[in-house]
Write an enzyme that holds these catalytic residues in place. Structure first.
Site, mmCIF file in Angstrom:
data_model
loop_
_atom_site.group_PDB
_atom_site.id
_atom_site.type_symbol
_atom_site.label_atom_id
_atom_site.label_comp_id
_atom_site.label_asym_id
_atom_site.label_seq_id
_atom_site.Cartn_x
_atom_site.Cartn_y
_atom_site.Cartn_z
ATOM 1 N N THR A 1 0.868 -1.182 0.000
ATOM 2 C CA THR A 1 0.000 0.000 0.000
ATOM 3 C C THR A 1 0.902 1.229 0.000
ATOM 4 O OG1 THR A 1 -0.017 0.090 2.388
ATOM 5 C CG2 THR A 1 -1.767 -1.184 1.357
ATOM 6 N N LYS B 1 -13.068 18.914 9.646
ATOM 7 C CA LYS B 1 -14.025 19.143 10.734
ATOM 8 C C LYS B 1 -14.064 20.619 11.078
ATOM 9 C CE LYS B 1 -16.207 16.649 14.258
ATOM 10 N NZ LYS B 1 -16.220 15.502 15.122
ATOM 11 N N TRP C 1 -18.774 17.923 9.752
ATOM 12 C CA TRP C 1 -17.874 17.367 8.747
ATOM 13 C C TRP C 1 -18.082 18.021 7.386
ATOM 14 C CZ3 TRP C 1 -13.975 14.761 10.498
ATOM 15 C CH2 TRP C 1 -14.101 13.989 11.659
#
Ligand code: AMP
Length: 522
Positions: A169, A421, A426
């Protein structure tokens, strides 16, 4: 009752043998570093891959050993894609865009024994602190090595649950983590990815994978191409729009695949210059969200953008945005909106969007994290790292946030790590980016949260304008107003030359946050 079918393992030799027997004449074209074209065929590639496999075994490579590659997309890399797994070893594709220290970390973590590397990247090896037992250089001693390998002889019996390949990854959250694909997962992924309602690949196609073979196995396309027998056109190191368009045109490519950035560059050039492309040329686009405007722009050029979503951990096909017949009848605006979503999971993939209250209703509003389960989805990382990424009921937590509409279409709104935030609420940065990239002057936009004394964080948009276009922060603000809640609209628009990118060509928000960490709100 006991079923009476043969118990045949799903292993790569089935695909290799069939390609060698029935697709021997199918062409593989590769662009060399000097821009010349090299032509070979599946017949030759598979024969040479088998020689490579025998050579690896003769050199002491055993079942389960890891053999790394550091190469661009070309025929020799394809030989490694088949040769290494046919030897029973694991194909470990190293990402050539990473820093040498990261590559060394990854090679050490994987325990790579040998490396096959492009001559043009060989100087890189000197910078690695990891030492491979043996390095074979394509363009130097690779040909000699292949010639020295036995042309005939048995190859090992493969285990369908054994290792075929591995990728790491990109490590946006902590150290890179290894994912190992099995023969079985790769075969099942290839079968389903090729379906007409998935990527729809067939023998009559000519496929150009721009997506690098060092990133999630070029989305599995080399294996799929060998399975169905598509002609392959490999761009080598030349990924600039003129070089790609020349290949698309001259090799009569019918399907290409790559991240949105590549297609943005191609769109810009097509707007200026005429190329004679195959009508209805399809582009598989994923890796980051395909802006709706890009889909519209390509329709103008009689090119069809197919949007797909996935991850290293998902082999990668996790969802595809192909409109079912009932949606194809809807009005144009809705159709484009739907095509820009990430779509539906293919067969054998269970995809859920879940929040604290459970699976979200299909109301196109409630958001949650995308969870995924299936035969080509990672069940763990190498070394058992980050076990918290799996739920107790067996799903992988993707870290992507999405909502689901009444048709079941998933729409990603952000990465959990990229959510902003503000005043306890959000804000989804990806949704703002989408809208900004719909503005006629905007080439690219990335939105990040920057610390704010009152709201804790406020959005800042870094914007790259199209060549020759002018617009102001006020224009962009006006463009967003009405589309989003007032508090979502970024407080700052900063015009930049380029947005920092990850090794896979995605926006590198960590670098952008670093760049703006001392930003002063006025
Ligand atoms: P990687 O494992 O490096 O391929 O990165 C996977 C991540 O890329 C996903 O978790 C998503 O955040 C992002 N991604 C991939 N495809 C898409 C897409 N079609 N739309 C939006 N984000 C995507």
């Amino acid at each position: 009752m006991t079923a009476t079918m043969m118990d045949v393992p799903l292993t790569l030799d089935w695909i290799a043998d069939r390609a060698e027997r029935y697709m021997a004449g199918v062409e593989i074209v590769s662009r060399r570093p000097d821009k010349s074209l090299h032509r070979t065929s599946f017949g030759s590639v598979i024969q040479r891959a088998k020689r490579l496999a025998r050579g690896l075994i003769a050199g002491g490579i055993k079942k389960g050993d890891r053999v790394a590659t550091l190469m661009w997309n070309h025929a020799e890399h394809l030989e490694a894609y088949f040769g290494i797994p046919l030897a029973g070893a694991t194909l470990h594709t190293l990402n050539l865009r990473l820093h040498p220290d990261e590559i060394s970390y990854i090679a050490r973590d994987a325990g790579d024994r040998w490396l096959i590397v492009d001559e043009s990247l060989h100087q890189y090896c000197d910078k690695l602190t990891y030492k491979f037992e043996k390095v074979i250089v394509v363009g130097r001693d690779y040909e000699q090595f292949i010639e020295s390998c036995p042309a005939e002889g048995p190859l090992p019996v493969l285990d369908e649950r054994g290792e075929l390949g591995m990728c790491y990854t990109s490590g946006t959250t902590g150290k890179p983590k290894g994912v190992v694909y099995s023969h079985r997962s790769t075969i099942l992924h290839s079968l389903v990815a090729a379906l007409p309602d998935s990527l729809d690949l067939r023998r009559t196609d000519t496929l150009l994978p721009v997506v690098p073979m060092f990133h999630v196995n070029a989305w599995g396309l080399p294996f799929i191409a060998a399975m169905v027998g598509t002609k392959l056109v490999m761009p080598g190191p030349h990924l600039d729009p003129p070089s790609l368009l020349e290949l698309l045109q001259n090799e009569k490519v019918t399907v290409a695949a790559g991240v949105p950035t590549i297609w943005i560059g191609i769109r810009d050039l097509l707007d200026k210059q005429k190329y004679n492309l195959q009508p209805g040329l399809r582009m598989i686009v994923g890796g980051s969200a395909a802006p709706e405007q890009l889909i519209r722009d390509f329709d103008r050029h009689d090119m069809y953008l197919l949007h797909a979503w996935g991850m290293t951990e998902t082999s990668p096909i996790g969802s595809i945005s192909r409109l079912p017949p009932e949606l194809a009848k809807l009005d144009e605006a809705t159709r484009y909106r739907m095509r820009a979503k990430q779509g539906l999971p293919p067969p054998l993939v269970d995809l859920r969007v879940r929040n604290e209250a459970g699976d979200v209703p299909h109301d196109d509003t409630t958001s949650g994290e995308v969870l995924i389960r299936g035969p080509w989805i990672a069940g763990s990382y190498v070394g058992g790292h980050s076990p918290e990424r799996w739920t107790s009921d067996g799903f992988f937590r993707t870290g992507d946030v999405a909502r689901v509409d009444a048709y079941g279409f998933v729409q990603l709104t952000d990465r959990i790590a990229d959510l902003i935030k503000s005043g306890g609420e959000w804000i989804a940065s990806a949704a703002l980016e989408h809208a900004l990239m719909g503005h006629p002057c905007v080439r690219e936009a990335a939105v990040i949260g920057v610390a704010h004394p009152k709201w804790s964080e406020r959005p800042l948009a870094a914007v790259v304008l199209k060549e020759g276009k002018q617009c102001t922060a006020e224009d962009l603000r006006a463009h967003l107003q009405g589309k989003f809640a007032k508090f979502w609209v970024p407080d700052a628009f900063v015009f930049v030359e380029a947005i920092p990118r990850t090794s896979a060509g995605k926006f590198k928000k960590t670098a952008l946050r670093e760049q703006f960490k001392d930003w002063k709100w006025t």
